[in-house]
Design a protein around this motif. Structure first.
Motif, PDB file in Angstrom:
ATOM      1  N   LYS A   1      95.207  42.344  60.427  1.00 18.38           N
ATOM      2  CA  LYS A   1      96.508  42.917  60.046  1.00 18.38           C
ATOM      3  C   LYS A   1      97.480  42.946  61.233  1.00 18.38           C
ATOM      4  CE  LYS A   1      94.442  46.657  58.897  1.00 18.38           C
ATOM      5  NZ  LYS A   1      92.993  46.720  58.854  1.00 18.38           N
TER       6      LYS A   1
ATOM      7  N   ASP B   1      98.046  52.585  63.519  1.00 13.11           N
ATOM      8  CA  ASP B   1      97.105  53.146  64.510  1.00 13.11           C
ATOM      9  C   ASP B   1      97.818  53.411  65.840  1.00 13.11           C
ATOM     10  OD1 ASP B   1      94.957  53.043  62.784  1.00 13.11           O
ATOM     11  OD2 ASP B   1      94.066  51.245  63.657  1.00 13.11           O
TER      12      ASP B   1
ATOM     13  N   ARG C   1      93.491  61.159  58.987  1.00 18.35           N
ATOM     14  CA  ARG C   1      94.035  60.726  57.684  1.00 18.35           C
ATOM     15  C   ARG C   1      95.379  61.396  57.392  1.00 18.35           C
ATOM     16  NH1 ARG C   1      91.583  56.157  57.603  1.00 18.35           N
ATOM     17  NH2 ARG C   1      89.330  56.292  57.601  1.00 18.35           N
TER      18      ARG C   1
ATOM     19  N   GLY D   1      92.793  50.418  58.253  1.00 22.63           N
ATOM     20  CA  GLY D   1      91.956  50.003  57.124  1.00 22.63           C
ATOM     21  C   GLY D   1      91.721  51.089  56.083  1.00 22.63           C
TER      22      GLY D   1
ATOM     23  N   ARG E   1      86.329  51.041  67.024  1.00 18.79           N
ATOM     24  CA  ARG E   1      86.351  51.555  65.644  1.00 18.79           C
ATOM     25  C   ARG E   1      85.240  52.595  65.478  1.00 18.79           C
ATOM     26  NH1 ARG E   1      88.909  46.443  66.149  1.00 18.79           N
ATOM     27  NH2 ARG E   1      90.415  46.196  64.469  1.00 18.79           N
TER      28      ARG E   1
ATOM     29  N   ARG F   1      85.618  49.571  49.164  1.00 24.70           N
ATOM     30  CA  ARG F   1      87.069  49.531  49.351  1.00 24.70           C
ATOM     31  C   ARG F   1      87.767  48.367  48.660  1.00 24.70           C
ATOM     32  NH1 ARG F   1      88.319  51.015  55.641  1.00 24.70           N
ATOM     33  NH2 ARG F   1      87.603  53.176  55.606  1.00 24.70           N
TER      34      ARG F   1
HETATM   35  C1  S3P Z   1      89.824  52.656  59.989  1.00 20.67           C
HETATM   36  C2  S3P Z   1      90.481  51.555  60.474  1.00 20.67           C
HETATM   37  C3  S3P Z   1      91.074  51.501  61.813  1.00 20.67           C
HETATM   38  C4  S3P Z   1      91.474  52.894  62.276  1.00 20.67           C
HETATM   39  C5  S3P Z   1      90.322  53.843  62.166  1.00 20.67           C
HETATM   40  C6  S3P Z   1      89.750  53.941  60.745  1.00 20.67           C
HETATM   41  C7  S3P Z   1      89.204  52.601  58.642  1.00 20.67           C
HETATM   42  O1  S3P Z   1      92.209  50.641  61.830  1.00 20.67           O
HETATM   43  O2  S3P Z   1      92.555  53.357  61.520  1.00 20.67           O
HETATM   44  O3  S3P Z   1      89.323  53.416  63.054  1.00 20.67           O
HETATM   45  O4  S3P Z   1      88.872  53.653  58.065  1.00 20.67           O
HETATM   46  O5  S3P Z   1      89.065  51.477  58.115  1.00 20.67           O
HETATM   47  P1  S3P Z   1      92.114  49.018  61.753  1.00 20.67           P
HETATM   48  O6  S3P Z   1      91.949  48.671  60.319  1.00 20.67           O
HETATM   49  O7  S3P Z   1      93.431  48.583  62.296  1.00 20.67           O
HETATM   50  O8  S3P Z   1      90.964  48.617  62.580  1.00 20.67           O
END
Ligand code: S3P
Length: 203
Positions: A15, A34, A58, A81, A119, A138
């Motif tokens: 992304k 992020d 969140r 994500g 992550r 998901r």
């Molecule tokens: C998450 C994705 C991460 C980040 C966090 C949680 C998720 O972003 O927001 O670690 O729950 O899928 P990216 O999708 O940019 O890695």
């Protein structure tokens, strides 16, 4: 309707990278949620998870989307994500613009992220199984939230940028929130697009 280009998908689907690449030809700034949150909180995502917990993170994602509603210029938004998992966030996304799901197989994601330490959700004993399980859960949600689905296992960035740009321009020009399936996009099925249209008409 705000006309942001919104990229969603599992961690490691590209992304931020694709968002950055497409932001140049579109001449629209990239906002990576992020990074936005990290900057606001003065901590990395991993630190936020460790100190405040996932629920707090969140909340920050929702706040970020709410702030994006106030942006006057169209942007490219690369969402975390997990952002589309909350119904409230999906509702905000519908107001914000055109959503593209970057869809990748679990194996592709595992290959891309096996050395990654940033992550927090994947710092576990069996990241491969976790990725498979999470993508299984998901994928239907991402599909539901998306206006278009773009396959990104074959990472030819020039082609992906071109196709993304074409689909987004088509929808911007028509200004009705949809565009025709075409090119090598994996568009939603007609039924899915119709259902999405009904939902939009009601919202
Ligand atoms: C998450 C994705 C991460 C980040 C966090 C949680 C998720 O972003 O927001 O670690 O729950 O899928 P990216 O999708 O940019 O890695």
């Amino acid at each position: 309707m705000k006309q942001h280009l919104i990229l969603i998908g599992y961690m490691g689907s590209g992304k931020s990278t694709l968002g950055c690449a497409v932001s140049y030809p579109l001449q629209q700034c990239l906002i990576d949620t992020d990074k936005w949150i990290e900057q606001k909180e003065g901590m990395t995502v991993s630190e936020i998870f460790a100190v405040h917990g996932e629920a707090y993170f969140r909340q920050k994602e929702t706040e970020c989307l709410e702030t994006m509603l106030l942006e006057k210029e169209p942007r490219v938004l690369a969402l975390g994500g997990g952002t589309p998992l909350l119904e409230e966030n999906r509702r905000l996304m519908k107001q914000l613009g055109f959503t593209v799901y970057l869809q990748a197989q679990a194996e592709t994601i595992y290959d891309r992220l096996k050395e990654d330490t940033t992550r927090p959700l994947l710092q576990c004993d069996n990241p491969r199984a976790k990725i498979e399980q999470m993508i299984g859960e998901r994928d239907p949600i991402y599909r539901q939230a998306a206006d278009y689905i773009l396959q990104v296992d074959d990472w030819d960035i020039k082609r992906l940028v071109r196709e993304l740009q074409e689909a987004y321009r088509a929808v911007k020009n028509r200004n009705d929130g949809f565009c025709q399936p075409g090119g090598t996009f994996y568009s939603k099925t007609e039924e899915e697009n119709e259902a999405a249209g009904d939902q939009r008409a009601q919202s």
